[in-house]
Structures are given as structure tokens and as C-alpha cells.
Design an enzyme around this catalytic site. Structure first.
Site, short mmCIF file in Angstrom:
data_model
loop_
_atom_site.label_atom_id
_atom_site.label_comp_id
_atom_site.label_asym_id
_atom_site.label_seq_id
_atom_site.Cartn_x
_atom_site.Cartn_y
_atom_site.Cartn_z
CE LYS A 13 -3.02 -53.82 -20.28
NZ LYS A 13 -2.45 -52.52 -19.85
NE ARG A 87 -7.08 -49.20 -23.17
CZ ARG A 87 -6.07 -49.81 -23.71
NH1 ARG A 87 -6.18 -51.02 -24.13
NH2 ARG A 87 -4.91 -49.24 -23.82
NE ARG A 126 6.59 -49.09 -23.37
CZ ARG A 126 5.40 -49.60 -23.04
NH1 ARG A 126 5.32 -50.67 -22.27
NH2 ARG A 126 4.30 -49.04 -23.45
NE ARG A 134 2.65 -48.63 -27.56
CZ ARG A 134 1.78 -49.17 -26.72
NH1 ARG A 134 1.96 -50.38 -26.27
NH2 ARG A 134 0.73 -48.50 -26.34
NE ARG A 145 -1.38 -45.37 -23.63
CZ ARG A 145 -0.29 -46.14 -23.60
NH1 ARG A 145 0.91 -45.60 -23.56
NH2 ARG A 145 -0.39 -47.45 -23.61
P1 AMP Z 1 -2.41 -50.62 -25.70
O1 AMP Z 1 -1.38 -51.19 -26.61
O2 AMP Z 1 -3.37 -51.63 -25.17
O3 AMP Z 1 -1.81 -49.76 -24.62
O4 AMP Z 1 -3.30 -49.62 -26.59
C1 AMP Z 1 -2.76 -48.50 -27.25
C2 AMP Z 1 -3.88 -47.55 -27.66
O5 AMP Z 1 -4.76 -48.23 -28.56
C3 AMP Z 1 -4.77 -47.08 -26.52
O6 AMP Z 1 -4.22 -45.94 -25.86
C4 AMP Z 1 -6.06 -46.74 -27.27
O7 AMP Z 1 -5.94 -45.53 -27.98
C5 AMP Z 1 -6.12 -47.86 -28.31
N1 AMP Z 1 -6.84 -49.07 -27.79
C6 AMP Z 1 -6.31 -50.30 -27.55
N2 AMP Z 1 -7.23 -51.16 -27.10
C7 AMP Z 1 -8.40 -50.45 -27.04
C8 AMP Z 1 -9.72 -50.76 -26.63
N3 AMP Z 1 -10.05 -51.98 -26.16
N4 AMP Z 1 -10.66 -49.77 -26.71
C9 AMP Z 1 -10.36 -48.54 -27.17
N5 AMP Z 1 -9.13 -48.17 -27.56
C10 AMP Z 1 -8.15 -49.11 -27.50
#
Ligand code: AMP
Length: 192
Positions: A13, A87, A126, A134, A145
Site C-alpha cells: 500500500k 481499519r 523486509r 519496524r 496483524r
Molecule cells: P500500518 O503502518 O498501517 O501497518 O500500521 C501499523 C500499526 O499502527 C497497526 O498494526 C495498528 O496497530 C496501528 N494503526 C495504523 N492505522 C490504524 C488505524 N486506522 N486504526 C487502528 N490502528 C491503526
């Protein structure tokens, strides 16, 4: 143009969002990046979010929606791409309300589809190859996740299907193939 890039962790993404940002002059709104920024700053919000993110769970809707509201209300540009948001169904419905208030309309939700075993391999690479992997990039957290994705995040698909806003893209090809596929849907949209 207002777009949502939707898909499981590791689907690409972020990479596709960057391509679209340049091509259409959009502002990328990644809730994951916003949270990582808050953690780096050491803010209270960051401290609260970190332990949740490290487990691969979802941060509260209240925190996420206030961040999104703030960004949208203060943004000058009218074109946005949401990455990693919404989400769950609550966030999707709230986004509609926020956009409505600002007299903006969502154009398209682009789902990037990748099989789970490919995602696990991608994230493992990664971790191996990247110096800045990360803290939530490891096999165990990734599995959680993915579970969260299948249990909560995927539930928003019928919501957008019903509104005729969802397009599905095969995310197993190269970055360029996926990008061309997205482009073919957007050029139809832009012409409308
Ligand atoms: P991402 O970088 O989008 O994969 O997000 C990393 C982590 O941030 C996720 O595993 C969640 O813990 C948190 N997170 C990111 N976006 C959201 C969202 N829209 N709602 C809830 N948690 C989020």
C-alpha cells in the site's frame, strides 16, 4: 480525487500510495506513519499507541479519528490518499461523516489482494534486508496483524461494495504491474 488504499499488511500500500501521490498530486494520509511520528516525538498519544502497535492490535478509534480530523481540517489540498485507514467499520462510517462535513467525497477504494503466505515471506525479507525494520515487523506480530485484518478490517468491504466504490487489484505482480492495474481503474474514474 480522494482514494483509500486498502489491503493486508505487506501488500504494498505504501509503495503504491507514493506513486499515486506523485502522479495525481495527492496528500498521503497514513495513520501508521502518524502514529510512528507520535512515538518518535515521545508524546502521550505515542506512548499509549506503542504497546498496542507492538502487539499488532488496533489503536482506539478515538485516537485515529482525531488524528484524521485534524489532518483533513488543516490541509490545503483537496486530493487525499488514505493508507492504512479506515481499519474497521466504525472508522469507515466516521470518515464518511468527516468528508461530508467538509463537502468532500470519496472517489474509490482500491483493494490490493495478496495471499497470506506471500505476505509472511515479504515481511520476513523486509526484516532480514532492512536496517530500519519496524518494531512490529516480526513473524508472530505479523500473524496477529493478519488476523486483525481478516477479522475487523475486511468487514468494511461490503460497506464500500454496496456504495459501488470498491475495486480489487491483484497485488501479486511487480510494483509496475500493480501500479498499471490501479491506473487503468483511475483513468476511467478521471474521465467520468
Ligand atoms: P500500518 O503502518 O498501517 O501497518 O500500521 C501499523 C500499526 O499502527 C497497526 O498494526 C495498528 O496497530 C496501528 N494503526 C495504523 N492505522 C490504524 C488505524 N486506522 N486504526 C487502528 N490502528 C491503526
Amino acid at each position: 480525487m480522494i482514494l483509500i488504499l486498502f489491503g493486508p499488511p505487506g501488500a504494498g500500500k505504501g509503495t503504491q500510495a507514493q506513486i499515486l501521490v506523485e502522479r495525481y498530486n495527492l496528500k498521503q494520509l497514513s495513520t501508521g506513519d502518524m502514529l510512528r511520528e507520535a512515538i518518535k516525538k515521545g508524546s502521550d498519544l505515542g506512548k499509549e499507541a506503542k504497546s498496542i502497535m507492538d502487539k499488532g492490535e488496533l489503536v482506539s478509534d478515538q485516537i485515529i479519528l482525531s488524528m484524521i480530523r485534524e489532518k483533513l481540517e488543516n490541509a490545503e489540498r483537496e486530493g487525499f490518499i488514505f493508507d492504512g485507514f479506515p481499519r474497521n467499520l466504525e472508522q469507515a462510517k466516521s470518515l464518511d461523516e468527516i468528508l461530508n462535513k467538509l463537502k468532500l467525497e470519496l472517489d474509490l477504494v482500491i483493494e490490493i489482494i495478496v495471499e497470506d503466505d506471500v505476505l509472511i515471506r515479504r515481511i520476513e525479507n523486509r526484516v532480514r534486508e532492512s536496517k530500519d525494520a519496524r518494531s512490529d515487523d516480526n513473524a508472530e506480530v505479523l500473524k496477529n496483524r493478519l488476523n486483525v485484518y481478516h477479522q475487523s478490517t475486511e468487514m468494511i468491504k461490503p460497506y464500500y461494495l454496496e456504495k459501488n466504490k470498491l475495486v480489487q487489484i491483484d497485488g501479486m505482480g511487480s510494483i509496475e504491474e500493480v501500479s498499471n492495474d490501479i491506473e487503468s481503474h483511475l483513468s476511467v474514474k478521471v474521465k467520468q
